[in-house]
Enzyme design. Structure first.
Site, PDB file in Angstrom:
ATOM      1  N   SER A  67      15.706 -41.341 -11.120  1.00  0.00           N
ATOM      2  CA  SER A  67      14.290 -40.976 -10.934  1.00  0.00           C
ATOM      3  C   SER A  67      14.492 -40.464  -9.067  1.00  0.00           C
ATOM      4  O   SER A  67      14.431 -42.114  -9.010  1.00  0.00           O
ATOM      5  CB  SER A  67      13.667 -41.794 -11.913  1.00  0.00           C
ATOM      6  OG  SER A  67      12.322 -40.868 -11.329  1.00  0.00           O
ATOM      7  N   TYR A 122      13.715 -33.791 -16.360  1.00  0.00           N
ATOM      8  CA  TYR A 122      12.388 -33.657 -16.833  1.00  0.00           C
ATOM      9  C   TYR A 122      11.814 -34.302 -15.463  1.00  0.00           C
ATOM     10  O   TYR A 122      12.494 -34.594 -14.027  1.00  0.00           O
ATOM     11  CB  TYR A 122      12.063 -35.056 -17.353  1.00  0.00           C
ATOM     12  CG  TYR A 122      12.530 -36.306 -17.165  1.00  0.00           C
ATOM     13  CD1 TYR A 122      11.301 -36.790 -16.252  1.00  0.00           C
ATOM     14  CD2 TYR A 122      13.637 -36.862 -17.213  1.00  0.00           C
ATOM     15  CE1 TYR A 122      11.859 -38.245 -16.058  1.00  0.00           C
ATOM     16  CE2 TYR A 122      13.780 -38.611 -17.294  1.00  0.00           C
ATOM     17  CZ  TYR A 122      12.801 -38.997 -15.865  1.00  0.00           C
ATOM     18  OH  TYR A 122      13.086 -40.315 -15.233  1.00  0.00           O
ATOM     19  N   GLY A 156      -8.318  -7.182   3.944  1.00  0.00           N
ATOM     20  CA  GLY A 156      -9.217  -7.571   5.074  1.00  0.00           C
ATOM     21  C   GLY A 156      -8.279  -8.323   6.033  1.00  0.00           C
ATOM     22  O   GLY A 156      -8.994  -8.385   7.378  1.00  0.00           O
ATOM     23  N   CYS A 162       9.708 -38.596  -9.876  1.00  0.00           N
ATOM     24  CA  CYS A 162       8.430 -39.165 -10.559  1.00  0.00           C
ATOM     25  C   CYS A 162       7.696 -39.843  -8.890  1.00  0.00           C
ATOM     26  O   CYS A 162       6.722 -39.696  -9.687  1.00  0.00           O
ATOM     27  CB  CYS A 162       9.289 -40.838 -10.892  1.00  0.00           C
ATOM     28  SG  CYS A 162       9.744 -42.336 -10.048  1.00  0.00           S
ATOM     29  N   ASP A 168       8.676 -41.453  -1.188  1.00  0.00           N
ATOM     30  CA  ASP A 168       9.537 -42.315  -0.520  1.00  0.00           C
ATOM     31  C   ASP A 168      11.067 -41.263   0.928  1.00  0.00           C
ATOM     32  O   ASP A 168      10.924 -41.660   1.730  1.00  0.00           O
ATOM     33  CB  ASP A 168       9.776 -43.381  -0.828  1.00  0.00           C
ATOM     34  CG  ASP A 168       9.337 -44.680  -0.694  1.00  0.00           C
ATOM     35  OD1 ASP A 168       7.917 -44.369   0.088  1.00  0.00           O
ATOM     36  OD2 ASP A 168       8.929 -45.832  -1.398  1.00  0.00           O
ATOM     37  N   HIS A 214     -15.945  -7.785   0.613  1.00  0.00           N
ATOM     38  CA  HIS A 214     -14.878  -9.093   1.161  1.00  0.00           C
ATOM     39  C   HIS A 214     -14.456 -10.542   1.174  1.00  0.00           C
ATOM     40  O   HIS A 214     -13.112 -11.412   0.582  1.00  0.00           O
ATOM     41  CB  HIS A 214     -14.659  -8.984   2.848  1.00  0.00           C
ATOM     42  CG  HIS A 214     -14.407  -9.775   3.173  1.00  0.00           C
ATOM     43  ND1 HIS A 214     -14.185 -11.220   3.374  1.00  0.00           N
ATOM     44  CD2 HIS A 214     -12.640  -9.625   3.858  1.00  0.00           C
ATOM     45  CE1 HIS A 214     -13.315 -11.688   4.964  1.00  0.00           C
ATOM     46  NE2 HIS A 214     -12.009 -11.208   4.680  1.00  0.00           N
ATOM     47  N   ARG A 224      -3.307  -0.871  -6.939  1.00  0.00           N
ATOM     48  CA  ARG A 224      -2.492  -2.751  -6.805  1.00  0.00           C
ATOM     49  C   ARG A 224      -2.566  -2.609  -7.770  1.00  0.00           C
ATOM     50  O   ARG A 224      -3.476  -2.810  -8.337  1.00  0.00           O
ATOM     51  CB  ARG A 224      -2.387  -3.343  -5.103  1.00  0.00           C
ATOM     52  CG  ARG A 224      -3.822  -3.918  -4.981  1.00  0.00           C
ATOM     53  CD  ARG A 224      -4.185  -4.540  -3.427  1.00  0.00           C
ATOM     54  NE  ARG A 224      -5.381  -4.417  -3.485  1.00  0.00           N
ATOM     55  CZ  ARG A 224      -6.228  -4.936  -2.337  1.00  0.00           C
ATOM     56  NH1 ARG A 224      -5.476  -4.608  -1.616  1.00  0.00           N
ATOM     57  NH2 ARG A 224      -7.421  -5.559  -2.607  1.00  0.00           N
ATOM     58  N   ARG A 277       9.346 -49.174 -13.553  1.00  0.00           N
ATOM     59  CA  ARG A 277       9.617 -49.705 -12.377  1.00  0.00           C
ATOM     60  C   ARG A 277       9.408 -51.209 -11.907  1.00  0.00           C
ATOM     61  O   ARG A 277       8.332 -52.044 -12.203  1.00  0.00           O
ATOM     62  CB  ARG A 277       9.392 -48.320 -11.060  1.00  0.00           C
ATOM     63  CG  ARG A 277       9.969 -49.328  -9.811  1.00  0.00           C
ATOM     64  CD  ARG A 277       9.719 -48.430  -9.438  1.00  0.00           C
ATOM     65  NE  ARG A 277       7.806 -48.929  -8.654  1.00  0.00           N
ATOM     66  CZ  ARG A 277       6.802 -48.062  -7.694  1.00  0.00           C
ATOM     67  NH1 ARG A 277       7.307 -46.562  -7.222  1.00  0.00           N
ATOM     68  NH2 ARG A 277       5.977 -48.218  -7.360  1.00  0.00           N
ATOM     69  N   ARG A 316      -4.063   2.366   8.645  1.00  0.00           N
ATOM     70  CA  ARG A 316      -4.264   1.483   7.846  1.00  0.00           C
ATOM     71  C   ARG A 316      -2.620   0.016   7.290  1.00  0.00           C
ATOM     72  O   ARG A 316      -1.779   0.791   7.304  1.00  0.00           O
ATOM     73  CB  ARG A 316      -4.190   1.940   6.210  1.00  0.00           C
ATOM     74  CG  ARG A 316      -5.500   2.753   6.240  1.00  0.00           C
ATOM     75  CD  ARG A 316      -6.103   3.341   5.046  1.00  0.00           C
ATOM     76  NE  ARG A 316      -7.103   2.086   4.296  1.00  0.00           N
ATOM     77  CZ  ARG A 316      -7.196   2.572   2.853  1.00  0.00           C
ATOM     78  NH1 ARG A 316      -6.621   3.408   2.600  1.00  0.00           N
ATOM     79  NH2 ARG A 316      -7.958   1.450   2.192  1.00  0.00           N
ATOM     80  N   GLY A 375      12.462 -40.860  -6.284  1.00  0.00           N
ATOM     81  CA  GLY A 375      10.787 -41.237  -6.003  1.00  0.00           C
ATOM     82  C   GLY A 375      10.383 -40.417  -4.181  1.00  0.00           C
ATOM     83  O   GLY A 375      11.481 -40.960  -3.119  1.00  0.00           O
ATOM     84  N   THR A 376      10.697 -39.434  -4.428  1.00  0.00           N
ATOM     85  CA  THR A 376      10.431 -37.379  -4.023  1.00  0.00           C
ATOM     86  C   THR A 376       9.198 -37.924  -3.078  1.00  0.00           C
ATOM     87  O   THR A 376       9.425 -37.795  -0.901  1.00  0.00           O
ATOM     88  CB  THR A 376      10.154 -36.787  -4.184  1.00  0.00           C
ATOM     89  OG1 THR A 376       9.061 -36.345  -4.888  1.00  0.00           O
ATOM     90  CG2 THR A 376      11.612 -36.311  -5.163  1.00  0.00           C
ATOM     91  N   LYS A 420       0.818  -1.368  -0.565  1.00  0.00           N
ATOM     92  CA  LYS A 420       0.143  -0.330  -0.224  1.00  0.00           C
ATOM     93  C   LYS A 420       1.226   0.774  -0.070  1.00  0.00           C
ATOM     94  O   LYS A 420       1.087   1.892  -0.883  1.00  0.00           O
ATOM     95  CB  LYS A 420      -1.111   0.259   1.132  1.00  0.00           C
ATOM     96  CG  LYS A 420      -1.887   1.373   1.033  1.00  0.00           C
ATOM     97  CD  LYS A 420      -2.566   1.202   2.393  1.00  0.00           C
ATOM     98  CE  LYS A 420      -4.098   0.201   2.652  1.00  0.00           C
ATOM     99  NZ  LYS A 420      -3.399  -1.330   2.571  1.00  0.00           N
ATOM    100  N   MET A 450      -6.293  -7.300   8.407  1.00  0.00           N
ATOM    101  CA  MET A 450      -5.273  -6.458   9.530  1.00  0.00           C
ATOM    102  C   MET A 450      -5.878  -5.297   9.246  1.00  0.00           C
ATOM    103  O   MET A 450      -7.255  -5.631   8.932  1.00  0.00           O
ATOM    104  CB  MET A 450      -3.546  -6.486   9.170  1.00  0.00           C
ATOM    105  CG  MET A 450      -2.748  -7.520   9.076  1.00  0.00           C
ATOM    106  SD  MET A 450      -1.031  -7.153   8.620  1.00  0.00           S
ATOM    107  CE  MET A 450      -1.250  -6.022   6.969  1.00  0.00           C
TER     108      MET A 450
END
Length: 897
Positions: free
Chosen positions: A780, A868, A100, A848, A785, A451, A335, A628, A91, A782-783, A22, A102
């Site tokens: 690859s 990838y 809205g 993956c 696990d 709002h 804004r 796999r 403000r 395996g996020t 602001k 704060m």
């Protein structure tokens, strides 16, 4: 020495981190020469210092006093002087918009004396007392901690006695009475008197805005929008201008384009004889902005010119707050406006066509989360029947849920798994938890700038506002429309695109955007929103470095993924092929007591797997397919242990001979039982101890490749070994794989080249990636696990057990299973990439886990140097879009706000 206060003329929009959004934008408009009421900004540094110590930093009071003195000198009036008072607004203004969330305090400087002076100098006694009651109400709730609902109750009782429909029905005497009632309420609730000192009002108001940064609703909003907690808020202190001086005054909120659809033109709401808070609060129904052209043509023309100036300057949709004081237009804020996903794509395309931004910049202004929302289903308008009510389409989409009438009930029901629609006369910031929990928001008051509308658009929630036909009875927990009463718990359907509300659960159909992707974008020349999405996708595909593959286990999923733009399969899970009717063959393999029996079971499985692979390779012809090998524990393919035991016990109790097959199965289940099977005999470990299992799967893959080649295809199978912890495991399996490939190639006379790689899904594998890369052609991650094993979490247990508490306490800003944990799991990824490529520079690396389709995570994987990402077919377009945005932003965060 640290400086804490800046005049508007000293700043600019590039200083948003210090002056807040602001303050920075007020400074920018001042610098542009727009009519901005003068003022100054207290910086975010002052807020952070206050929050750290609990008191104002040294020198802040002095700086505020000096800037106030300059402001008084320029105005020729002093703050709160009895004869002709200077009044101020105080403000909040964080770096990122938090509408809205704060606090705001208007009319600072009024007291029992200066209100009389304001009445005299303005010639409008009612206006003076109206302004005073606003100050006492805002100050009492915001600064002194009195429940805001108590002030509303006092006003409601007075309006009932006077027979007034709204606050405009109260005269000066009524408002003076209201001020006294408010002051008495404050004394009763706090033991304090409302402060008569203008200087004390200003000081306490500034500190109250600082404190509101850590208010419950602000913290909830920041968690929802992924806004850091340590930024703090700035405070703008500005000379008051008054929209509540009579019919020739008013306040409004305007957008340079429709924030719901993106359509060009002026959009917004205007409220005659009102201050700005009345517009966004929705306490009175506004008139469309176009109506201002009739009420005050000169101000409307001036506003239209300034809006055009601002949009050209900011090169984007602008959200503007303004006040007209007796025919004089003042700009109170601008804004870059929040918008729906539909509007984001539409506006980005329009601005390119208008020459204001480039194609690359347009891509940075849309996001994967928004694209995902556009792929959500819509109502089948041919089957919904007659609407219960119509309102303003404030945030598009289709949502079905049980009507609830307060925030707490919305949260309670949603936590129990029920979908709900929050129905209110109008929402306030205190309704934020319910808005987060609800599928949609429906209000009987307010417009596109209320709002409810602004917050719902920011969160991507369906919203219909200003449905005036609906009479909401929050105490009776119902609403009525015409002769129909809808009780709490009744299912309704809300169409935020058309602004309609329907009884019951309306039927959903695919959105136009989803149909576009389902057809691969080939059916027809897209128009409207679909054309805007298509344009962004083309641009993203042209600039992205990351490839995008899909996780797919069937030919049907593979074909869909290819239509959605997947460039191959990054994860084909073979265990999914062992379900259904094939479970008996797996059981036979597990129960086999001899090598011959095991080979017989594997021989029966081989042709079935081969045909699966043939179909998948055909669907992805010419593109890589990473298959796999079997990963989960074998006991998952056997019946439940308890169920088997009960069956055998029941047979024994009835005197029947127990089933030999059941007894054999139970023995196998008991023999293979593990306390924590996810950390037990699975993945590469299973392949090493179950003779013939790896060979069967590899043979099925190899023979499928041969069949496709003989059919003239271009199969590109890759073999991935799961759950590797050590290079020795991978070496043994790789040698077996290559032996089988050689056997099939020799027998068929068809040359085979199926690279062998591994999943990196254990911390040890990531930390020893340099050794593993000696045997792997690709990695690859395996996020899923890797996240479990890095954090020590069992996903199936912890998400329900304590994740909500961790989110509430700010330990998480988002679940680490939803967005990659950059500091922990991400660090392991970076180590593995660096060490793997140091050994094998041409090592191909992907991911993956489902993080591959998360917008924020895609940006991380781009920065980490992966080749990838792979995700479910329906998230492929999202990943494609975010991969392009990541290429343009370098390493910037994803689509988080």
């Amino acid at each position: 020495m640290v400086r804490y206060v800046y005049e508007f003329a000293e700043g600019g929009r590039e200083m948003a981190g210090l002056l807040g959004g602001k303050g920075a934008n007020l400074a920018e408009m001042t610098r542009m020469g727009l009519p901005v009421p003068p003022g100054f900004t207290v910086t975010t540094e002052a807020c952070r210092a206050f929050l750290a110590t609990g008191s104002a930093p040294d020198g802040l009071d002095r700086e505020i006093s000096e800037h106030l003195s300059d402001l008084e000198g320029a105005a020729g009036r002093r703050l709160g002087e009895p004869g002709d008072p200077l009044l101020l607004s105080v403000r909040s203004g964080a770096r990122f918009s938090m509408p809205g969330m704060m606090e705001t305090i208007l009319d600072v400087g009024l007291n029992d004396e200066s209100v009389l002076g304001l009445a005299k100098v303005s010639g409008n006694e009612r206006f003076a007392w109206d302004s005073y009651r606003r100050l006492v109400q805002m100050f009492g709730s915001t600064v002194m901690g009195v429940d805001g609902a108590l002030f509303e109750d006092v006003m409601a009782r007075l309006k009932d006695r006077r027979g007034a429909a709204d606050d405009l029905g109260l005269d000066a005497g009524d408002l003076a009475e209201l001020v006294e009632a408010y002051k008495e309420l404050i004394r009763d609730r706090t033991g304090e008197y409302f402060p008569q000192s203008p200087a004390e009002q200003l000081r306490r108001a500034v500190l109250a805005v600082f404190e509101s940064w850590n208010g419950e609703r602000a913290r909830l909003y920041r968690r929802r929008e992924h806004i850091p907690d340590d930024l703090g808020t700035a405070v703008t202190v500005q000379t008051m201008v008054f929209g509540n001086l009579g019919a020739d005054s008013g306040s409004g909120v305007a957008f340079t384009r429709d924030p719901a659809t993106g359509r060009p033109g002026l959009y917004g709401d205007y409220l005659p004889n009102a201050q700005g808070e009345d517009v966004v609060a929705g306490i009175r129904n506004t008139v469309p902005l176009d109506e201002l052209g009739r009420i005050d043509p000169e101000s409307f023309s001036r506003l239209r010119d300034l809006m055009r100036t601002l949009e050209t300057h900011y090169r984007d949709l602008c959200d503007i707050e303004f006040t007209i004081e007796r025919g004089t237009l003042w700009m109170l804020q601008t804004r870059v406006g929040k918008r729906t996903a539909e509007a984001a794509f539409a506006i980005a395309g329009q601005l390119v066509e208008e020459g204001l931004i480039s194609e690359d910049e347009a891509l940075t202004r849309v996001g994967g989360s928004g694209l995902a929302r556009l792929m959500f289903p819509r109502f089948d308008t041919s089957a919904v029947g007659e609407a219960l009510a119509h309102g303003i389409p404030a945030s598009p989409g289709a949502a079905v849920g049980a009507a609830v009438f307060d925030s707490a009930e919305a949260v309670r029901r949603a936590a129990a798994g029920e979908k709900v629609v929050l129905v209110r006369q109008e929402t306030t910031p205190d309704d934020l938890p319910g808005m987060v929990a609800a599928q949609a928001v429906l209000t009987s008051r307010g417009g596109k700038t209320s709002h409810a509308a602004v917050v719902a658009r920011g969160m991507g929630k369906v919203c219909v506002c200003g449905a005036e036909e609906i009479a909401v009875d929050p105490h009776g927990r119902r609403f009525t429309v015409g002769g129909t009463t809808v009780e709490e718990g009744t299912v309704i359907s809300v169409d935020g695109s058309e602004g309609a509300v329907y009884p019951g659960a309306a039927r959903l159909v695919d959105s136009a955007v989803m149909r576009y992707f389902e057809t691969g974008g080939q059916d027809e020349e897209p128009t409207g929103l679909v054309a805007a999405v298509a344009r962004a996708m083309r641009q993203s595909d042209g600039v992205r470095r990351l490839g995008v593959r899909a996780n797919a286990d069937t030919p049907e999923d593979a074909a869909r993924a290819r239509r959605f733009g997947a460039e191959g399969i990054g994860l084909c899970r073979t265990e999914h092929m062992f379900l259904g009717d094939r479970r008996q063959l797996v059981e036979a393999m597990i129960l086999a007591g001899t090598d011959a029996a095991r080979e017989q079971a594997l021989d029966a499985l081989l042709p079935l797997q081969r045909q699966d692979f043939v179909g998948i390779l055909e669907a992805m012809d010419g593109l890589p397919v990473t298959i796999r090998l079997l990963d989960p524990p074998l006991h998952e393919f056997l019946p439940d242990r308890t169920e088997l035991a009960v069956r055998l016990a029941a047979a024994e109790a009835q005197g029947s001979p127990p089933s030999a097959h059941d007894a054999e199965l139970l023995d196998a289940v008991n023999r293979m039982h593990e306390e924590n099977p996810m950390l037990g005999l699975r993945g590469v470990r299973l392949g090493l101890v179950a003779p013939g299992l790896v060979a069967m799967q590899v043979r099925a893959i190899a023979e499928a490749v041969v069949e496709r080649k003989r059919a003239g295809g271009d199969p590109r199978a890759e073999i991935m070994v799961p759950l590797v912890d050590t290079v020795e495991e991978l070496r043994i399996v790789r040698e077996e794989v290559e032996q089988v490939l050689a056997e099939v190639a020799d027998r068929s006379g068809v040359a085979l080249s199926c690279p062998v790689g591994t999943m990196i899904e254990l911390p040890r594998a990531a930390l020893t990636a340099g050794r593993i890369a000696e045997e792997a052609r690709f990695f690859s991650f395996g996020t899923n696990d890797l996240t479990q094993t890095t954090w020590g979490f069992s996903r199936d247990d912890v998400e329900a057990a304590f994740f909500s508490a961790y989110l509430d306490k700010g330990i998480f800003t988002v679940s680490p299973f939803e967005t990659i944990d950059r500091e922990g799991v991400g660090r392991l990824v970076e180590i593995a990439v660096a060490e793997g490529r140091a050994v094998r520079p041409d090592l191909k690396i992907g991911v993956c886990g489902e993080h591959g389709g998360d917008p924020e995570s895609v940006h991380f994987f781009h920065a980490a140097g992966l080749d990838y990402v792979s995700c479910s077919p329906f998230r492929v377009p999202v990943a494609r879009l975010e991969a392009g945005r990541a290429a343009l932003s370098g390493t910037g965060g994803g689509d988080t706000r």
